[in-house]
Design a protein around this motif. Structure first.
Motif, PDB file in Angstrom:
ATOM      1  N   ASN A  61       0.826  -1.204   0.000  1.00  0.00           N
ATOM      2  CA  ASN A  61       0.000   0.000   0.000  1.00  0.00           C
ATOM      3  C   ASN A  61       0.860   1.254   0.000  1.00  0.00           C
ATOM      4  O   ASN A  61       2.000   1.234   0.485  1.00  0.00           O
ATOM      5  CB  ASN A  61      -0.918   0.009   1.223  1.00  0.00           C
ATOM      6  CG  ASN A  61      -1.942  -1.097   1.169  1.00  0.00           C
ATOM      7  OD1 ASN A  61      -2.740  -1.177   0.246  1.00  0.00           O
ATOM      8  ND2 ASN A  61      -1.920  -1.977   2.174  1.00  0.00           N
ATOM      9  N   PRO A  62       0.341   2.366  -0.528  1.00  0.00           N
ATOM     10  CA  PRO A  62       1.145   3.597  -0.587  1.00  0.00           C
ATOM     11  C   PRO A  62       1.725   4.013   0.749  1.00  0.00           C
ATOM     12  O   PRO A  62       2.838   4.538   0.810  1.00  0.00           O
ATOM     13  CB  PRO A  62       0.148   4.637  -1.113  1.00  0.00           C
ATOM     14  CG  PRO A  62      -0.823   3.855  -1.918  1.00  0.00           C
ATOM     15  CD  PRO A  62      -0.963   2.538  -1.197  1.00  0.00           C
ATOM     16  N   ARG A  67       7.636   7.785   1.206  1.00  0.00           N
ATOM     17  CA  ARG A  67       7.213   8.889   0.330  1.00  0.00           C
ATOM     18  C   ARG A  67       5.822   8.656  -0.241  1.00  0.00           C
ATOM     19  O   ARG A  67       5.411   9.320  -1.183  1.00  0.00           O
ATOM     20  CB  ARG A  67       8.220   9.055  -0.819  1.00  0.00           C
ATOM     21  CG  ARG A  67       9.573   9.598  -0.369  1.00  0.00           C
ATOM     22  CD  ARG A  67      10.642   9.332  -1.400  1.00  0.00           C
ATOM     23  NE  ARG A  67      10.952   7.914  -1.485  1.00  0.00           N
ATOM     24  CZ  ARG A  67      11.770   7.276  -0.641  1.00  0.00           C
ATOM     25  NH1 ARG A  67      12.361   7.949   0.328  1.00  0.00           N
ATOM     26  NH2 ARG A  67      12.000   5.996  -0.763  1.00  0.00           N
ATOM     27  N   ARG A  68       5.070   7.670   0.328  1.00  0.00           N
ATOM     28  CA  ARG A  68       3.736   7.319  -0.152  1.00  0.00           C
ATOM     29  C   ARG A  68       3.746   6.939  -1.632  1.00  0.00           C
ATOM     30  O   ARG A  68       2.797   7.166  -2.350  1.00  0.00           O
ATOM     31  CB  ARG A  68       2.739   8.469   0.096  1.00  0.00           C
ATOM     32  CG  ARG A  68       2.620   8.864   1.562  1.00  0.00           C
ATOM     33  CD  ARG A  68       2.097   7.687   2.401  1.00  0.00           C
ATOM     34  NE  ARG A  68       1.879   8.087   3.796  1.00  0.00           N
ATOM     35  CZ  ARG A  68       2.743   7.868   4.792  1.00  0.00           C
ATOM     36  NH1 ARG A  68       3.898   7.255   4.538  1.00  0.00           N
ATOM     37  NH2 ARG A  68       2.453   8.236   6.015  1.00  0.00           N
ATOM     38  N   GLY A  69       4.885   6.401  -2.090  1.00  0.00           N
ATOM     39  CA  GLY A  69       4.973   5.933  -3.468  1.00  0.00           C
ATOM     40  C   GLY A  69       5.567   6.916  -4.438  1.00  0.00           C
ATOM     41  O   GLY A  69       5.714   6.606  -5.621  1.00  0.00           O
ATOM     42  N   ALA A  70       5.913   8.127  -3.999  1.00  0.00           N
ATOM     43  CA  ALA A  70       6.457   9.134  -4.914  1.00  0.00           C
ATOM     44  C   ALA A  70       7.826   8.705  -5.441  1.00  0.00           C
ATOM     45  O   ALA A  70       8.501   7.851  -4.867  1.00  0.00           O
ATOM     46  CB  ALA A  70       6.563  10.482  -4.212  1.00  0.00           C
ATOM     47  N   SER A  71       8.241   9.322  -6.523  1.00  0.00           N
ATOM     48  CA  SER A  71       9.504   8.960  -7.166  1.00  0.00           C
ATOM     49  C   SER A  71      10.690   9.593  -6.445  1.00  0.00           C
ATOM     50  O   SER A  71      10.545  10.540  -5.668  1.00  0.00           O
ATOM     51  CB  SER A  71       9.504   9.394  -8.622  1.00  0.00           C
ATOM     52  OG  SER A  71       9.404  10.799  -8.724  1.00  0.00           O
ATOM     53  N   MET A 386      -5.769   0.581  -9.379  1.00  0.00           N
ATOM     54  CA  MET A 386      -5.506   0.849  -7.964  1.00  0.00           C
ATOM     55  C   MET A 386      -4.918   2.251  -7.806  1.00  0.00           C
ATOM     56  O   MET A 386      -3.927   2.583  -8.437  1.00  0.00           O
ATOM     57  CB  MET A 386      -4.518  -0.176  -7.404  1.00  0.00           C
ATOM     58  CG  MET A 386      -4.212  -0.013  -5.926  1.00  0.00           C
ATOM     59  SD  MET A 386      -5.624  -0.284  -4.867  1.00  0.00           S
ATOM     60  CE  MET A 386      -5.800  -2.072  -4.975  1.00  0.00           C
ATOM     61  N   PRO A 387      -5.539   3.100  -6.986  1.00  0.00           N
ATOM     62  CA  PRO A 387      -5.005   4.464  -6.801  1.00  0.00           C
ATOM     63  C   PRO A 387      -3.575   4.443  -6.277  1.00  0.00           C
ATOM     64  O   PRO A 387      -3.196   3.582  -5.489  1.00  0.00           O
ATOM     65  CB  PRO A 387      -5.961   5.080  -5.772  1.00  0.00           C
ATOM     66  CG  PRO A 387      -7.216   4.284  -5.900  1.00  0.00           C
ATOM     67  CD  PRO A 387      -6.776   2.893  -6.234  1.00  0.00           C
ATOM     68  N   GLY A 388      -2.791   5.399  -6.750  1.00  0.00           N
ATOM     69  CA  GLY A 388      -1.410   5.523  -6.299  1.00  0.00           C
ATOM     70  C   GLY A 388      -1.093   6.957  -5.942  1.00  0.00           C
ATOM     71  O   GLY A 388      -1.990   7.792  -5.777  1.00  0.00           O
ATOM     72  N   PHE A 389       0.181   7.264  -5.843  1.00  0.00           N
ATOM     73  CA  PHE A 389       0.607   8.615  -5.487  1.00  0.00           C
ATOM     74  C   PHE A 389       0.059   9.634  -6.487  1.00  0.00           C
ATOM     75  O   PHE A 389       0.131   9.448  -7.691  1.00  0.00           O
ATOM     76  CB  PHE A 389       2.130   8.691  -5.465  1.00  0.00           C
ATOM     77  CG  PHE A 389       2.662  10.077  -5.203  1.00  0.00           C
ATOM     78  CD1 PHE A 389       2.709  10.572  -3.924  1.00  0.00           C
ATOM     79  CD2 PHE A 389       3.093  10.882  -6.247  1.00  0.00           C
ATOM     80  CE1 PHE A 389       3.184  11.848  -3.676  1.00  0.00           C
ATOM     81  CE2 PHE A 389       3.568  12.154  -6.016  1.00  0.00           C
ATOM     82  CZ  PHE A 389       3.614  12.640  -4.720  1.00  0.00           C
ATOM     83  N   GLY A 390      -0.526  10.717  -5.981  1.00  0.00           N
ATOM     84  CA  GLY A 390      -1.036  11.770  -6.840  1.00  0.00           C
ATOM     85  C   GLY A 390      -2.397  11.485  -7.434  1.00  0.00           C
ATOM     86  O   GLY A 390      -2.910  12.245  -8.235  1.00  0.00           O
ATOM     87  N   PHE A 391      -3.041  10.388  -7.017  1.00  0.00           N
ATOM     88  CA  PHE A 391      -4.323   9.994  -7.591  1.00  0.00           C
ATOM     89  C   PHE A 391      -5.372  11.092  -7.405  1.00  0.00           C
ATOM     90  O   PHE A 391      -5.468  11.704  -6.348  1.00  0.00           O
ATOM     91  CB  PHE A 391      -4.808   8.714  -6.916  1.00  0.00           C
ATOM     92  CG  PHE A 391      -6.228   8.350  -7.263  1.00  0.00           C
ATOM     93  CD1 PHE A 391      -6.521   7.845  -8.513  1.00  0.00           C
ATOM     94  CD2 PHE A 391      -7.251   8.534  -6.358  1.00  0.00           C
ATOM     95  CE1 PHE A 391      -7.819   7.513  -8.840  1.00  0.00           C
ATOM     96  CE2 PHE A 391      -8.545   8.200  -6.683  1.00  0.00           C
ATOM     97  CZ  PHE A 391      -8.837   7.685  -7.928  1.00  0.00           C
ATOM     98  N   GLY A 392      -6.185  11.341  -8.431  1.00  0.00           N
ATOM     99  CA  GLY A 392      -7.313  12.270  -8.346  1.00  0.00           C
ATOM    100  C   GLY A 392      -7.008  13.676  -8.774  1.00  0.00           C
ATOM    101  O   GLY A 392      -7.910  14.483  -8.956  1.00  0.00           O
TER     102      GLY A 392
END
Length: 579
Positions: A61-62, A67-71, A386-392
């Motif tokens: 999960n993020p 970094r909650r999945g950020a690059s 599946m939602p990821g970093f920056g979703f929405g």
């Protein structure tokens, strides 16, 4: 020759040393090891096995990422992406010369770039090998489709891919597993595209929709192929080629080995091995081998050859023609996103599918009737992944199209409500096209700069021509037609001439080829039709550097097939004492 003082030499003389463990190097290691050769496989990055708990990011999960999945600079596609590397590596500088631009992506890990690619697995067609004679622009390859077709078949069976037989002449059919069904947004794209004369067919991608052997499982449709598959259901060189090659007992794998140069015999001029810097202890080492195979990636293989100077090879190894580094080219790329109101307020269900598109558009037009000479294909994305970093955050691009200019997003309950309503209502289209290879697009050794390991770096000279810009304009026009027919709303202003119609920077698509081109004429090419150096008969290059042209397809399947073909040639030449 680079400074070789205090080099530590490996006592063993290997049959073959292979530099690079991606598609080309992995395939060569696998085939040569199975044939009984003692192989040393050198990889500039670390070890990687997507099934090993130490490396697993799949299904996390993020919030399990700091970094909650950020690059990051070393994880350019997100913290959970399998690719270690990027366009800007702190220890490995390079530069583009003034007035030009090139982005050089390096993947530093076992399996190389095959750990991150979209696994779009397309064969080059008959016309792709004969562009020069067919159009008068560019050059022909020294081989034709008939030469490589049997190896495409072999790769299809060994690696596995899904698709459908369509009978399109220059989009040759392969040996396919059943494709996954199109998702809702893809059905809408297909319907709209048909109305404007654009074909949409099932994708051809290297994920196993059915098991093909006991060592790999089938896809369970988590949609996270970019993270590396624990079941080995997608193709990566690390899991499908390199690890099985090591398991034969015939491969010595050395990770974190930054190769400096190929060594040659001063009398015969033949390759005798390579030297490398161990990235952990920063010491120099040498590997002796009877045959040297470069598969370090298009630009890296050119850099190694250009740095491999000696009294017999003063312009670099395999470079009596002077073409090493030249004719560098990357796929063109341009994209457009859209909001589709008909996809709003959807019932929730699992729509993940494979990690990428279920449908795509092959090139469908006749370039002789257009104002640019080469074609492109279209890749589609969207849906309720599946939602990821920056979703929405795509909501900002359609703000002005809502009744009364209703304010979208914000904070708290209002943001959540808008995100839920718009979940799955965005699509994206990306064109990937063929450029014209130009001698003026090239890389060379920078005389003023070395990397952390003391190896001279590259500098690039690269400009898109008018042909690629016109192609990008056609892409944008096509995207708009499809979006309009879908009842969608294109996000943002349509790219215009001031931005080359949204054309990506050279190198950003990460499909570069051509710096060590093959050909029949040694004065105009570095390699022969077997990817064997004209100047050094025990030196081979099996990544995309030998390719004469790009095609409007992704190049990985052709790397795999041509590397297998070259490996069979090496085996035959050794058996008949010709190497």
């Amino acid at each position: 020759m680079l400074d070789s003082f205090n080099i530590k030499k490996e006592k063993t003389t290997f049959d073959v040393v292979i530099v690079g463990s991606g598609a080309g190097g992995g395939m060569a290691a696998y085939q040569l090891a199975k044939a009984g050769a003692k192989v040393c496989l050198l990889e500039a990055g670390g070890y990687f096995d997507p099934a090993d708990p130490k490396y697993i990011t799949q299904l996390k999960n993020p919030w399990e990422s700091p970094r909650r999945g950020a690059s990051t600079p070393l994880r350019s596609f997100g913290d959970f992406d399998a690719a270690w590397g990027g366009w800007s590596l702190p220890d490995e500088p390079y530069k583009a010369m003034e007035g030009t631009d090139f982005w050089w992506f390096r993947s530093r890990m076992l399996g190389g770039r095959t750990n991150h690619w979209g696994r779009i697995s397309l064969r080059f067609g008959p016309d792709d090998f004969k562009r020069g004679s067919l159009t008068g622009i560019g050059d022909d390859w020294p081989i034709g489709y008939e030469d490589i077709a049997p190896y495409y078949d072999k790769v299809d069976r060994l690696v596995g891919l899904f698709g459908t037989k369509e009978g399109i002449r220059n989009e040759p059919d392969g040996i396919y597993l059943p494709p996954p069904k199109p998702r809702l947004h893809e059905l809408m794209i297909k319907k709209a595209a048909k109305e404007v004369g654009v074909p949409v067919i099932p994708s051809r991608m290297a994920m196993l929709t059915k098991p093909i052997n006991d060592s790999r499982g089938a896809c369970f449709y988590c949609g996270q192929c970019n993270r590396g598959c624990q079941a080995y259901a997608d193709f990566s060189s690390s899991s499908v080629l390199c690890i099985p090659a090591v398991q034969t007992g015939n491969v010595t794998l050395i990770n974190n080995a930054m190769v400096k140069e190929v060594h040659t015999d001063p009398v015969t001029g033949k390759a005798t091995g390579v030297s490398y810097v161990n990235k952990i202890d920063l010491k120099d080492y040498e590997i002796n081998a009877k045959i040297v195979v470069l598969a370090a990636s298009t630009c890296e293989s050119a850099r190694i050859l250009l740095n491999s100077k000696s009294s017999r090879h003063q312009n670099g190894l395999a470079n009596s023609s002077g073409v090493v580094g030249k004719y560098l080219n990357d796929s063109t790329g341009a994209g457009r996103g859209a909001f589709v109101p008909a996809l709003m307020d959807r019932k929730r269900y699992n729509e993940d599918g494979v990690g990428g598109m279920h449908v795509y558009t092959p090139w469908w037009l006749d370039n002789s009737k257009l104002d640019f000479p080469r074609g492109y294909h279209i890749e589609y994305s969207g849906g309720m992944g599946m939602p990821g970093f920056g979703f929405g955050m795509g909501m900002q691009g359609v703000q002005q199209h809502f009744p009364g200019n209703k304010r979208l997003g914000g904070y708290g309950a209002g943001l959540k409500e808008d995100v839920r309503r718009m979940y799955g209502a965005f699509v994206h289209m990306d064109g990937r096209g063929e450029p014209i290879p130009l001698e003026s697009n090239y890389c060379e050794i920078d005389p003023d700069k070395v990397d952390k390991y003391g190896i001279p770096t590259l500098r690039f000279h690269y400009k898109w021509s008018e042909n690629e810009v016109k192609q990008a304009k056609h892409m944008q026009d096509t995207f708009e037609e499809i979006i309009h027919e879908m009842g969608g709303i294109a996000i943002g202003d349509k790219p215009g001439a001031d931005t080359n119609y949204g054309l990506a920077k050279p190198g950003q698509i990460i499909h570069e080829i051509g710096t060590v081109r093959m050909g029949n004429d040694p004065s105009k090419s570095a390699l022969n039709k077997w990817q064997q150096a004209h100047d050094v008969k025990n030196l081979f290059v099996v990544d995309a550097a030998p390719f004469v042209s790009q095609g409007d397809k992704n190049v990985t399947w052709t790397i795999l097939a041509s590397s297998w073909r070259t490996s069979d040639y090496i085996i035959d030449q050794v058996k008949t004492n010709k190497l």
